[in-house]
Design a protein around this motif. Structure first.
Motif, PDB file in Angstrom:
ATOM      1  N   ALA A   1       0.775  -1.190   0.020  1.00 55.74           N
ATOM      2  CA  ALA A   1       0.001   0.052   0.021  1.00 55.74           C
ATOM      3  C   ALA A   1       0.889   1.247   0.107  1.00 55.74           C
ATOM      4  CB  ALA A   1      -1.003  -0.038   1.079  1.00 55.74           C
ATOM      5  N   GLY A   2       2.070   1.061   0.308  1.00 51.80           N
ATOM      6  CA  GLY A   2       2.965   2.476   0.593  1.00 51.80           C
ATOM      7  C   GLY A   2       2.447   3.499   1.680  1.00 51.80           C
ATOM      8  N   ILE A   3       3.415   4.417   1.579  1.00 54.78           N
ATOM      9  CA  ILE A   3       3.325   5.429   2.651  1.00 54.78           C
ATOM     10  C   ILE A   3       1.813   5.863   2.624  1.00 54.78           C
ATOM     11  CG2 ILE A   3       3.984   7.418   3.406  1.00 54.78           C
ATOM     12  CD1 ILE A   3       6.761   7.097   2.833  1.00 54.78           C
ATOM     13  N   GLN A   4       1.383   6.236   1.489  1.00 54.55           N
ATOM     14  CA  GLN A   4       0.079   6.820   1.340  1.00 54.55           C
ATOM     15  C   GLN A   4      -1.126   6.068   1.985  1.00 54.55           C
ATOM     16  OE1 GLN A   4      -0.519   9.872  -0.409  1.00 54.55           O
ATOM     17  NE2 GLN A   4      -2.640   9.729  -0.007  1.00 54.55           N
ATOM     18  N   GLY A   5      -1.162   4.724   1.631  1.00 54.51           N
ATOM     19  CA  GLY A   5      -1.873   3.643   1.974  1.00 54.51           C
ATOM     20  C   GLY A   5      -1.975   3.450   3.364  1.00 54.51           C
ATOM     21  N   VAL A   6      -0.560   3.552   3.945  1.00 56.29           N
ATOM     22  CA  VAL A   6      -0.632   3.238   5.361  1.00 56.29           C
ATOM     23  C   VAL A   6      -1.351   4.451   6.221  1.00 56.29           C
ATOM     24  CG1 VAL A   6       1.037   3.112   7.538  1.00 56.29           C
ATOM     25  CG2 VAL A   6       1.384   1.584   5.319  1.00 56.29           C
ATOM     26  N   CYS A   7      -0.977   5.732   5.870  1.00 50.65           N
ATOM     27  CA  CYS A   7      -1.501   6.848   6.428  1.00 50.65           C
ATOM     28  C   CYS A   7      -2.815   6.947   6.265  1.00 50.65           C
ATOM     29  CB  CYS A   7      -0.662   8.224   5.787  1.00 50.65           C
ATOM     30  SG  CYS A   7       1.267   8.138   6.287  1.00 50.65           S
ATOM     31  N   GLU A   8      -3.470   6.500   5.095  1.00 49.56           N
ATOM     32  CA  GLU A   8      -4.929   6.734   4.887  1.00 49.56           C
ATOM     33  C   GLU A   8      -5.781   6.004   5.803  1.00 49.56           C
ATOM     34  OE1 GLU A   8      -5.474   5.699   0.703  1.00 49.56           O
ATOM     35  OE2 GLU A   8      -4.980   7.744   0.152  1.00 49.56           O
ATOM     36  N   HIS A   9      -5.240   4.613   6.241  1.00 51.56           N
ATOM     37  CA  HIS A   9      -5.866   3.696   7.129  1.00 51.56           C
ATOM     38  C   HIS A   9      -5.840   4.365   8.501  1.00 51.56           C
ATOM     39  CE1 HIS A   9      -7.389   0.003   8.706  1.00 51.56           C
ATOM     40  NE2 HIS A   9      -6.550   0.169   9.637  1.00 51.56           N
ATOM     41  N   LEU A  10      -4.681   4.947   8.919  1.00 50.45           N
ATOM     42  CA  LEU A  10      -4.331   5.337  10.074  1.00 50.45           C
ATOM     43  C   LEU A  10      -5.322   6.704  10.433  1.00 50.45           C
ATOM     44  CD1 LEU A  10      -2.807   5.530  12.660  1.00 50.45           C
ATOM     45  CD2 LEU A  10      -1.052   6.933  11.730  1.00 50.45           C
ATOM     46  N   ALA A  11      -5.372   7.422   9.266  1.00 42.93           N
ATOM     47  CA  ALA A  11      -6.295   9.050   9.284  1.00 42.93           C
ATOM     48  C   ALA A  11      -7.841   8.437   9.551  1.00 42.93           C
ATOM     49  CB  ALA A  11      -6.049   9.539   8.335  1.00 42.93           C
ATOM     50  N   THR A  12      -8.265   7.477   8.815  1.00 39.98           N
ATOM     51  CA  THR A  12      -9.502   6.931   9.127  1.00 39.98           C
ATOM     52  C   THR A  12      -9.933   6.235  10.245  1.00 39.98           C
ATOM     53  OG1 THR A  12      -9.588   6.614   6.541  1.00 39.98           O
ATOM     54  CG2 THR A  12     -11.329   5.652   7.905  1.00 39.98           C
ATOM     55  N   ASN A  13      -9.031   5.410  10.925  1.00 42.07           N
ATOM     56  CA  ASN A  13      -9.231   4.648  12.184  1.00 42.07           C
ATOM     57  C   ASN A  13      -9.138   5.714  13.121  1.00 42.07           C
ATOM     58  OD1 ASN A  13      -7.649   3.218  14.639  1.00 42.07           O
ATOM     59  ND2 ASN A  13      -8.814   1.485  13.354  1.00 42.07           N
ATOM     60  N   ARG A  14      -8.532   6.819  13.277  1.00 40.26           N
ATOM     61  CA  ARG A  14      -8.283   7.766  14.339  1.00 40.26           C
ATOM     62  C   ARG A  14      -9.090   8.918  14.194  1.00 40.26           C
ATOM     63  NH1 ARG A  14      -8.410   4.888  17.506  1.00 40.26           N
ATOM     64  NH2 ARG A  14      -8.151   6.508  19.030  1.00 40.26           N
ATOM     65  N   GLU A  15      -9.417   8.952  12.914  1.00 40.86           N
ATOM     66  CA  GLU A  15     -10.551  10.523  12.624  1.00 40.86           C
ATOM     67  C   GLU A  15      -9.641  11.444  12.886  1.00 40.86           C
ATOM     68  OE1 GLU A  15     -13.963   9.913  14.681  1.00 40.86           O
ATOM     69  OE2 GLU A  15     -14.875   8.540  13.301  1.00 40.86           O
TER      70      GLU A  15
END
Length: 498
Positions: free
Chosen positions: A117-131
């Motif tokens: 997923a790369g840096i973008q994919g990892v960060c997108e999941h983190l942003a969605t999970n923690r809002e």
């Protein structure tokens, strides 16, 4: 609280203090004084078993209010040991549950990383999970990536990003360094949101997420190095002709995003040799980056490669008919576009200090892939010849060098020197200004009126000088063979002056 001194052992800060008023009396201690001591030691909360609120004393309650120290009234018959056990159980279970959640989220992030997923994919999941907004900064704290929560706009982030500027927007952040190689910091990972939305979980998550981001940083660096090496090898093979089948070479270039099926030409930008140690400075990086940007601005599909002190580029051109006149038009158009590029790139020659002096050489148009090595050699020759004849800071086109292309490589040969002195020797030995008169004669195509005007001579004076030149040469200037020999000799003269 113990019934003997010291009342509390090893206070480190952040504790909940449990006590009874009867213990205080046995120790001959007052509650206000104890609250001051506990507050100074960093105790977070004080709970007192007492018959009523009034029993805590007004001074104690006032001090607690002033210091914002929570003061809890416990029932008189409260079992402090039982409360202690329940609080410890709560803290341990809370921390364990928090760490379990953090481990679960980190596991999800690691899975995404393994799936590419790369840096973008990892960060997108983190942003969605923690809002919350996720921000990646490099080692110099420049923002390189921002990922907002789902359905929320990105933030307008200041540069540099500071906690004070975020507070002015009603936001806070938690930030953790991203580890790099050799114990260096590769960057920073931040979660940004409203202050009331943060808890202990965010800090634990960041601590577990930064090693995953560090892995992605390392992968990105390795991938970039491999791609860069592959780019350099392919580019070098193209301009030097190191390949077996043209079709295979064009396929390699196509994989890298370059189309070599159309006419192309090679240009070389090079910093002057007079700029000593310029390649070792950060200014070289700025210069080469600017050259790349301007070339891509003019030729969006060009292939640019940086080397020490120079930038080489393959410029794509539109297909055209196989006619000399059409090719000249494209050569002139190419020259004009390169002039615009050079005009936009600062040089100390025209823009003061701080910018390098550089020159540009361009080869002739190559109709196909096989012609690019020749165009590259011509660009190098144009740079070398042009610098020698016309100095640094200019654009030199191989197509425009004319006979200088031949004379330059013959310079120093005895045959060339013999021809030069046999042709111009009588003038040089008598009066060197006759050479200037002869150059003006050819420049004006033998038009005496034009010569008199541009050279500021009287017509009769010019006639005298031309007659004198013919006498010294022993031949008439109307002789076409003599004219050709003299014009070549004058080119050699210009070459020798430099």
């Amino acid at each position: 609280m113990r019934s003997r001194l010291p009342a509390f052992e090893s206070v480190q800060g952040g504790e909940l203090a449990l006590l009874t008023l009867s213990q205080l009396r046995r120790l001959d201690e007052t509650l206000p004084h104890l609250l001051k001591s506990l507050h100074q030691a960093g105790v977070a909360v004080v709970a007192v078993a007492a018959p009523s609120e009034e029993a805590l004393s007004a001074d104690a309650r006032e001090f607690a209010d002033q210091m914002h120290l929570p003061l809890i009234l416990l029932p008189l018959n409260a079992q402090l040991e039982e409360i202690e056990r329940e609080v410890i159980t709560f803290v341990v279970s809370f921390r364990g549950e928090t760490e379990r959640k953090a481990t679960e989220i980190a596991s999800q992030l690691m899975q995404l990383s393994l799936q590419g997923a790369g840096i973008q994919g990892v960060c997108e999941h983190l942003a969605t999970n923690r809002e919350k907004w996720v921000v990646i900064q490099d080692a110099d704290q420049h923002v390189r990536l921002q990922v907002p929560p789902a359905n929320i706009a990105p933030l307008i982030l200041p540069n540099p990003l500071t906690d004070e500027q975020l507070r002015q927007q009603g936001l806070v952040r938690v930030v953790e360094p991203i580890p790099g190689s050799r114990h260096e910091i590769a960057g920073y990972l931040s979660l940004i949101g409203n202050e009331s939305d943060f808890d202990y979980l965010e800090r634990i998550i960041l601590g577990q997420a930064t090693p995953i981001i560090a892995i992605e940083f390392a992968r990105e660096r390795d991938r970039t190095e491999v791609e860069s090496r592959y780019q350099v090898e392919a580019f070098t093979d193209v301009i030097q002709g190191h390949y077996q089948q043209p079709e295979e070479m064009m396929a390699r270039a196509r994989l890298l995003g370059y189309d070599l099926t159309t006419p192309q030409t090679v240009v070389v930008f090079e910093i002057s040799p007079e700029e000593h140690d310029y390649s070792a400075s950060g200014l070289y990086v700025q210069w080469s980056k600017r050259v790349r940007e301007e070339l891509l601005r003019e030729w969006s599909g060009c292939w640019v490669q940086n080397e020490a002190r120079r930038v080489i580029a393959i410029l794509p051109l539109p297909a055209f008919e196989d006619q000399a006149e059409t090719e000249r038009e494209h050569e002139n158009s190419l020259y004009a576009r390169l002039e615009r590029v050079i005009f936009r790139i600062p040089s100390r020659k025209s823009a003061g200090t701080g910018h390098p002096i550089y020159s540009c050489g361009t080869g002739r148009i190559a109709r196909n892939l096989q012609g690019l090595p020749l165009s590259f050699r011509e660009a190098q020759q144009a740079l070398e010849i042009g610098r020698r004849l016309f100095g640094e800071g200019n654009l030199h086109s191989f197509a425009r060098l004319g006979i200088y292309r031949l004379l330059f490589h013959l310079n120093g040969h005895s045959e060339l020197d013999d021809f030069y002195y046999e042709t111009l020797g009588p003038l040089l030995n008598n009066d060197s200004t006759y050479v200037e008169t002869l150059e003006g004669f050819f420049r004006c195509n033998g038009n005496l009126s034009e010569m008199a005007r541009t050279m500021h001579f009287h017509r009769n004076s010019l006639l005298y000088r031309l007659n004198r030149i013919e006498a010294l040469l022993g031949r008439s200037l109307e002789d076409p063979e003599l004219r050709l020999a003299l014009q070549i000799a004058l080119k050699i003269h210009h070459l020798k002056k430099h």
